[in-house]
Scaffold this motif. Structure first.
Motif, short mmCIF file in Angstrom:
data_model
loop_
_atom_site.label_atom_id
_atom_site.label_comp_id
_atom_site.label_asym_id
_atom_site.label_seq_id
_atom_site.Cartn_x
_atom_site.Cartn_y
_atom_site.Cartn_z
N GLY A 128 19.74 -36.41 19.26
CA GLY A 128 19.70 -35.00 19.62
C GLY A 128 19.20 -34.09 18.53
N GLN A 129 18.19 -34.54 17.77
CA GLN A 129 17.74 -33.77 16.60
C GLN A 129 16.33 -33.21 16.73
N LYS A 188 24.67 -39.56 9.36
CA LYS A 188 23.65 -38.54 9.57
C LYS A 188 23.11 -38.06 8.22
N THR A 226 32.90 -35.59 17.29
CA THR A 226 32.15 -34.33 17.14
C THR A 226 33.03 -33.11 17.42
N LYS A 252 30.36 -28.87 15.81
CA LYS A 252 29.49 -29.93 15.31
C LYS A 252 28.40 -30.30 16.31
N LEU A 253 28.70 -30.19 17.60
CA LEU A 253 27.72 -30.57 18.61
C LEU A 253 27.98 -29.78 19.88
N ASP A 306 23.21 -29.01 16.88
CA ASP A 306 24.32 -29.27 15.98
C ASP A 306 24.71 -28.00 15.24
N ASN A 307 25.69 -28.11 14.34
CA ASN A 307 26.20 -26.94 13.63
C ASN A 307 25.12 -26.28 12.76
N THR A 319 25.96 -28.85 23.90
CA THR A 319 24.81 -28.96 24.79
C THR A 319 24.53 -27.57 25.36
N ALA A 348 20.62 -30.60 23.14
CA ALA A 348 21.68 -30.66 22.14
C ALA A 348 21.33 -29.85 20.90
#
Length: 545
Positions: A305-306, A394, A101, A110-111, A61-62, A113, A59
């Motif tokens: 997912g970070q 978040k 998301t 925003k998210l 993110d933006n 995979t 994952a």
């Protein structure tokens, strides 16, 4: 004279470099790409020659996508799937929470995979385009010795021959079992989860895979489930006490676990492996001239997912600071801000992941009903629902201390936080994301104001000599945005001008000036009448020793 070359390199290795980068995974390759863009003589070493053809991180993110944009990766550099929502389901209570998301932030979804080997290949190809970056695989780091200025590294090649190399700085991107971290005495603090998890990646599911992320928060066997490019899907099954790892990895048992989703005769397993999740962080991300990034510095449970995202943030924060020190544009002391800025946010993300882990892994039926019931009840409260569903829970990437000048918040701009990005129209008529105007330099940005016009001649020369640039965000159809040539110079003062959407202009009052760092962090803000004081203050923070 260079060192003896190893069997995967066509030229002798150097005896000295600006930066020795240990680890050629996605974070290391990303760091190498940023250093290459900045012209830094970099050697990347790794024991392994090739990209591991196993999906691990899944994952982004933006913020991570924005950093990859800064690295020069185009949107089609690697395949990705945009995730519209994340759902959390309890067997007793049904869906008890979800996160929206869909849409984008700062010009990116925003998210998403992705398939990690594809990303790694794209990053390696990117840094290979820079003559100043050299990969040297099949080399194992043995020891590091801090010297008066720089680091002496001892390595061993595949033939068992040892070599030495002098580096001005060393960056450890060598993962969770980092030798660099051990050599500088930065043992992990935190905890390891007592549960093992079976990770199963299947493929061949084109048109059949789900389009979102779901967490089946069953106290009997929690199971996160998500899609990935190439018709792939991932499941993560928590193992129960006493379950044998080898048995759980057997084809027969994997087929049983996946039976509710895939018939056994359609099952194409790409990977199956058992892992134990960790929530750990170093007490310092550097020592002397040696720095840690990515999993070498912190390990985040996967529930938000970070993990890789945090490593990319590390690379973006550190790369330009190393470059400016090496190029004599800033004092060595600015490197202290790397730990000040990155470690608190890494801790916050770890804590969020631990909180999510508690929701995903309830131990008993009463615990599940209590925690999931509370979450479901909170959805009836608009403010609480918004906090979770719009991902306001978040932690924002806003620094409490570091290389910026604290000031009262101006509009929606926060010093020590990320500068916003949006699509803008250049003087050529082309549409581009606004970060393309910022490049890899410090930039003085004016909101509907030409920032260069407000500076005295000597201060402006000093700013330009150290690589500072100027950008004006103008209203759409503003005549000053159409008077230039090239890629956006339109004021006669050397300022890059772009027509910005109202959504971007609304972030700050008209006439506001911002100094934006190469990593897109706002260093300082002031009204255009205070332009000289603003730049003088920033230059003092960077001043060479």
């Amino acid at each position: 004279m260079g060192l003896q070359m190893n069997n995967k390199n066509s030229a002798p290795l150097p005896t000295s470099v600006d930066v020795l980068l240990v680890g050629n995974g996605p974070v290391g390759a990303g760091m190498a790409t940023l250093l290459g863009r900045l012209g830094i003589n970099t050697l990347v070493i790794d024991k392994v020659h090739d990209v591991l053809l196993m999906p691990r991180a899944i994952a982004l993110d933006n913020e991570a996508l924005r950093i990859l944009q800064q690295m020069g990766l185009s949107e089609d550099a690697f395949e990705r799937i945009v995730i519209p929502q994340v759902r959390m389901h309890c067997p007793m209570l049904g869906e008890f929470s979800r996160a929206n998301t869909s849409g984008s932030l700062d010009g990116h979804p925003k998210l998403v995979t992705f398939y990690q080997p594809d990303l790694e290949h794209a990053l390696r190809a990117r840094y290979a385009s820079y003559d100043c970056v050299r990969p040297a695989t099949g080399l194992e780091l043995l020891d590091l010795q801090q010297q008066a200025k720089g680091v002496l590294a001892r390595m061993r090649d595949e033939n068992g021959i040892e070599h030495q190399l002098e580096a001005r700085f060393v960056v450890g991107a060598d993962g969770a079992s980092s030798l660099v971290r051990s050599l500088i005495g930065q043992d992990f603090e935190g905890e390891s989860y007592s549960e093992n998890w079976l990770i199963v990646d299947a493929r061949g599911r084109e048109g059949k895979a789900i389009d979102h992320v779901e967490f089946l928060c069953d106290h009997r066997r929690p199971t996160p489930h998500m899609p990935a490019p190439g018709g792939r899907e991932r499941w993560e099954f928590m193992l129960r006490d006493g379950e044998d790892q080898a048995y759980m990895e057997s084809s027969e048992q994997v087929a049983k676990l996946l039976a509710r989703w895939i018939p056994a005769d359609q099952l194409q397993i790409e990977r199956k492996a058992v892992y134990r999740f960790h929530a750990r962080c170093c007490s310092a991300f550097s020592k002397g001239d040696i720095f840690l990034i990515g999993d070498a510095a912190h390990i985040t449970p996967p529930f938000v997912g970070q993990g890789l995202v945090a490593g990319l943030r590390d690379a973006a924060n550190l790369a330009w600071k190393l470059a400016w020190v090496l190029q004599g544009r800033a004092a060595r002391s600015i490197l202290d801000s790397y730990d000040q800025e990155r470690r608190p946010h890494a801790h916050e993300m770890i804590n969020l992941a631990k909180f999510m882990g508690k929701l995903v892994m309830p131990r008993t039926v009463p615990a599940a009903i209590l925690s999931h019931g509370m979450m479901k009840l909170m959805r009836t409260i608009p403010a609480a629902r918004r906090r979770f569903e719009e991902m306001e829970i978040k932690p924002k990437n806003v620094f409490k201390q570091g290389l910026f000048i604290p000031a009262k918040q101006r509009g929606q701009l926060i010093c020590g936080g990320l500068f916003p990005q949006a699509g803008v129209r250049l003087s050529t008529g082309d549409i581009a994301l606004s970060d393309s105007l910022l490049d890899d330099q410090l930039t003085l940005v004016g909101f509907q104001s030409d920032p260069a016009r407000h500076l005295g001649p000597s201060l402006r020369r000093r700013w330009e000599q150290m690589g500072g640039g100027f950008v004006q965000l103008a209203r759409q159809n503003d005549s000053c945005a159409r008077t230039g040539t090239g890629t956006g110079t339109g004021t006669g003062t050397g300022t890059m001008v772009a027509q910005a959407p109202q959504s971007l202009l609304d972030k700050a009052p008209e006439g506001m000036l911002c100094v934006v760092r190469p990593d897109r962090i706002i260093m300082a803000c002031a009204e255009d009448g205070d332009a000289n004081r603003l730049l003088s203050s920033c230059l003092r923070q960077l001043e060479t020793e």
